[in-house]
Design an enzyme around this catalytic site. Structure first.
Site, PDB file in Angstrom:
ATOM      1  N   HIS A 147      14.215 -33.647 -47.310  1.00  0.00           N
ATOM      2  CA  HIS A 147      13.213 -33.847 -48.363  1.00  0.00           C
ATOM      3  C   HIS A 147      12.539 -32.522 -48.718  1.00  0.00           C
ATOM      4  CE1 HIS A 147       9.720 -36.145 -50.248  1.00  0.00           C
ATOM      5  NE2 HIS A 147       9.232 -34.926 -50.104  1.00  0.00           N
ATOM      6  N   GLU A 148      12.091 -31.782 -47.674  1.00  0.00           N
ATOM      7  CA  GLU A 148      11.363 -30.532 -47.942  1.00  0.00           C
ATOM      8  C   GLU A 148      12.279 -29.479 -48.572  1.00  0.00           C
ATOM      9  OE1 GLU A 148       8.287 -30.712 -47.965  1.00  0.00           O
ATOM     10  OE2 GLU A 148       8.135 -32.542 -46.783  1.00  0.00           O
TER      11      GLU A 148
HETATM   12 NI    NI Z   1       7.608 -33.871 -50.968  1.00  0.00          NI
END
Ligand code: NI
Length: 182
Positions: A147-148
């Site tokens: 996600h990051e």
């Molecule tokens: Ni985010």
């Protein structure tokens, strides 16, 4: 240092491909990471990427320090992920296996969606001093890193949702959980 304003979906900076960090252990890099840490802790984030506070560099932080034993109220069922600064990351899925799970994002406040992610992940990169990081992870840890790192390529999790019926307001999907804070 300071809690920064987190940019929300719609800001052009969130859609850029971020630039690699070229010099480690600099005053500017340490200040950036302190701002990211202050902002993530203030908002109970599972992680944050530099572009979310308006800095288009390939820097992410995630996880919890071992001194912070309390569960993240935004992700009460999540496994413990060690606090990590990861710079210029390179991700390699171990195999093609993927799983669906809920995600939120500080740049998409009040929302949740079901996102497919690789289950097992090999990742490499550097910490703020230029030390190499090389890990094999799975589950929630692997999800957070994916996600990051997406933020560094201008990708927000709603872009990865397969069925937009699985995207909506946190307090509608989870009326009994206290997750007002994202
Ligand atoms: Ni985010």
């Amino acid at each position: 240092m300071a809690v920064k304003t987190v940019l929300r979906m719609g800001e052009p900076c969130l859609l850029l491909k971020a630039e690699p960090v070229k010099q480690f252990d600099t005053t500017d890099l340490h200040a950036l990471i302190q701002d990211m840490e202050d902002t993530m802790q203030h908002l109970d984030g599972a992680g944050i990427a530099a572009p979310q506070i308006g800095v288009s560099l390939r820097v992410i932080i995630f996880g919890q320090k071992e001194t912070d034993q309390r569960q993240n109220p935004r992700y009460p069922d999540a496994d413990f992920v060690p606090y990590t600064v990861l710079i210029n990351p390179v991700l390699t899925p171990v195999n093609a296996e993927m799983e669906d799970d809920w995600e939120g994002c500080l740049s998409v406040p009040g929302m949740r969606g079901i996102v497919p992610r690789y289950v097992r992940l090999h990742y490499t990169g550097f910490d703020q001093y230029g030390n190499k990081i090389d890990r094999l992870v799975n589950g929630f840890h692997a999800r957070v890193v994916q996600h990051e790192c997406d933020h560094l390529d201008g990708i927000l999790y709603p872009m990865r949702i397969k069925d937009l019926r699985d995207f909506g307001y946190s307090d509608v999907f989870f009326p009994n959980q206290d997750i007002q804070n994202d």
